[in-house]
Design an enzyme around this catalytic site. Sequence first.
Site, short mmCIF file in Angstrom:
data_model
loop_
_atom_site.label_atom_id
_atom_site.label_comp_id
_atom_site.label_asym_id
_atom_site.label_seq_id
_atom_site.Cartn_x
_atom_site.Cartn_y
_atom_site.Cartn_z
CD GLU A 331 31.47 40.91 51.59
OE1 GLU A 331 30.49 40.27 51.98
OE2 GLU A 331 31.69 42.09 51.96
CB CYS A 332 34.12 43.86 45.95
SG CYS A 332 34.04 44.92 44.48
N GLY A 333 36.82 44.24 46.63
CA GLY A 333 38.19 44.70 46.77
C GLY A 333 39.07 43.69 47.49
N GLY A 428 34.93 36.59 46.09
CA GLY A 428 34.38 37.00 44.79
C GLY A 428 33.92 38.43 44.84
#
Length: 456
Positions: A331-333, A428
Site C-alpha cells: 500500500e502506498c509507500g 497500489g
Amino acid sequence: MPRTIPRLLVTAPASGGGKTTVTLGLLYALRDRGLVPASFKCGPDFIDPLFHREVVGVNGYNLDLFFTPPSVVRGLLLRGAAGADVAVLEGVMGYYDGIGDDGDASSWAVAAATDTPAVLVVNARGASLSLAALVNGFRDFRPDGRVKGVILNRCSHTYCEKITPVLERETGLRVFGSLPDAPAFEVPSRHLGLVTPEGVDGLRCTLASLGKALAETVDVDGLLELAASAPPLQGEWPTVRPVIRERVRLAVTRDRAFCFYYRENLELLEECGADAVFFSPLRDERLPDGVAGVYMGGGYPELYAAELAANVRMRESVAAAVRRGMPTLAECGGFLYLQESLSDKDGHAHTMIGALPGSGSHAGGLRRFGYIELAQTVDTLLGPAGTTIKGHEFHYWDSSDCGSACVATKPTGGGWACVQASGSLFAGFPHLYFPSNPSCTAAFVQAAAAWREKNR
C-alpha cells in the site's frame, strides 16, 4: 447483549482547534491515575492512532462510517474498549465536517451512531461572550448534536475562572476547564519523523508534562462522570474464523519508513490465521525466515530513499520473493518501494526493488486525496474480478505507473484506474480497510498458505 462502555468524544469547531492536544493530555492524565484508557480516531487517519501507540502507549482504532456501517462501528468500539476503564474518541476536522454537505462520516455522525457525549474544544484566545454564541451554534446545529461540555484552549486558568460562569449561564453546558497557550505543550507535526527513537522520547516528555498540566486545569473527574453517563451499547463485528488449518507467517514492514497500518487490518489477518512477523527494510538484510507472504504498508519511504537503496540485500530478498510468486500486498509507500526507482524530496532518484514497473517522484502537491471504493477489473490476490473493498488515499508522491487492475470511485463522484495486480500481487496507492470486506483478508491468507504448501 448491550454493554456499558464509559466514553466521550473530543471535538472542535475546525482542524487545528486543539482536539489532538486535549486527547493526548487526557490519555496521559488517565494513565497517571492508574486507569486503563482506550483510544479511537474518527475517520480514516492512521497517523493519530499510531501516535497514540508509539508515544502514549495506548492502542488506537479507527471509527469510520464510510468504511463500515454504524453497527460495525459500534462493534469495533466495544471490541477496542474491552478491558478498558474509559474510551476516548478523538474527532476529525470540524465536528460536523464529513463527506459532502450533510455530515456523513463526520465526528458528529460517529457520536450519534455510538451515542457518545461530545466535549467541544474551543480556542478562547481573543474572545469572550462570542464564545457562548459559538458553543450554542454547535450545540443546536442539529437536534441530536450531543455537545455536552466545553474545554477552553489557549486560555489561562485565571481567565477560565472568569469566563466560566458566563459561558455556563449562556449555554447551559459545563465548562470542564482550560489549557494555557504554552509553547511547551504544543504537539509537533505528527506527519514526519514520528517513529524515530529520539523523536518519540522527546514527545513522551512533552506529553507527560501536558498530562500533568491538564490534570491541574481540567476537571478530569467531571469528564469521567460525563463518560459514565453514556448509555449501554450494542454492535457487531465481522465473524472471522481461521481460514487455514495451520497458521501462516506474514512478513510485515514496520520501521521509520513504513509505519501506516490500520490496527483492525492486522487483527483481522490474525483472526484469519496469519501471524505478523515485523521486519525493517532499512535495518534488516532479508525477509524473516519461514514467511509465506509479505504485507508492506505506507509511510515515508521518500524520506529514507537513499537508505532503502543502500540496503541492497533486502531489496534483492524482496525481489526474489515476488519473482517466486510469494503473495505480496503493498500500500502506498510499500508500492513505491516495489517499483524501479524513488525520488527523494530533493529530486534525486534512488534505485528501489524493481519488482514492478514505474518510478515515484514528488507530484507537486496532494494527489488523489480522500475516500475511495475499489472495484477489481481482473482477478487478483484479494479475489475475483468484481471484488470491492473500501480505502483511502493520501500522498504527495506519485508514480509513472499506477496500474489499472482496479477502478477507484469517490463517494462524491469521479474516479480513476489504479493498482498493479496479479494472482499473487496487489500493489497500489490505496490504503485498504480490511473490515470493509473481510473476504479479501481471507483470500490473502489462503494464498499465503497455498504458497507455503507448494514451496515446502
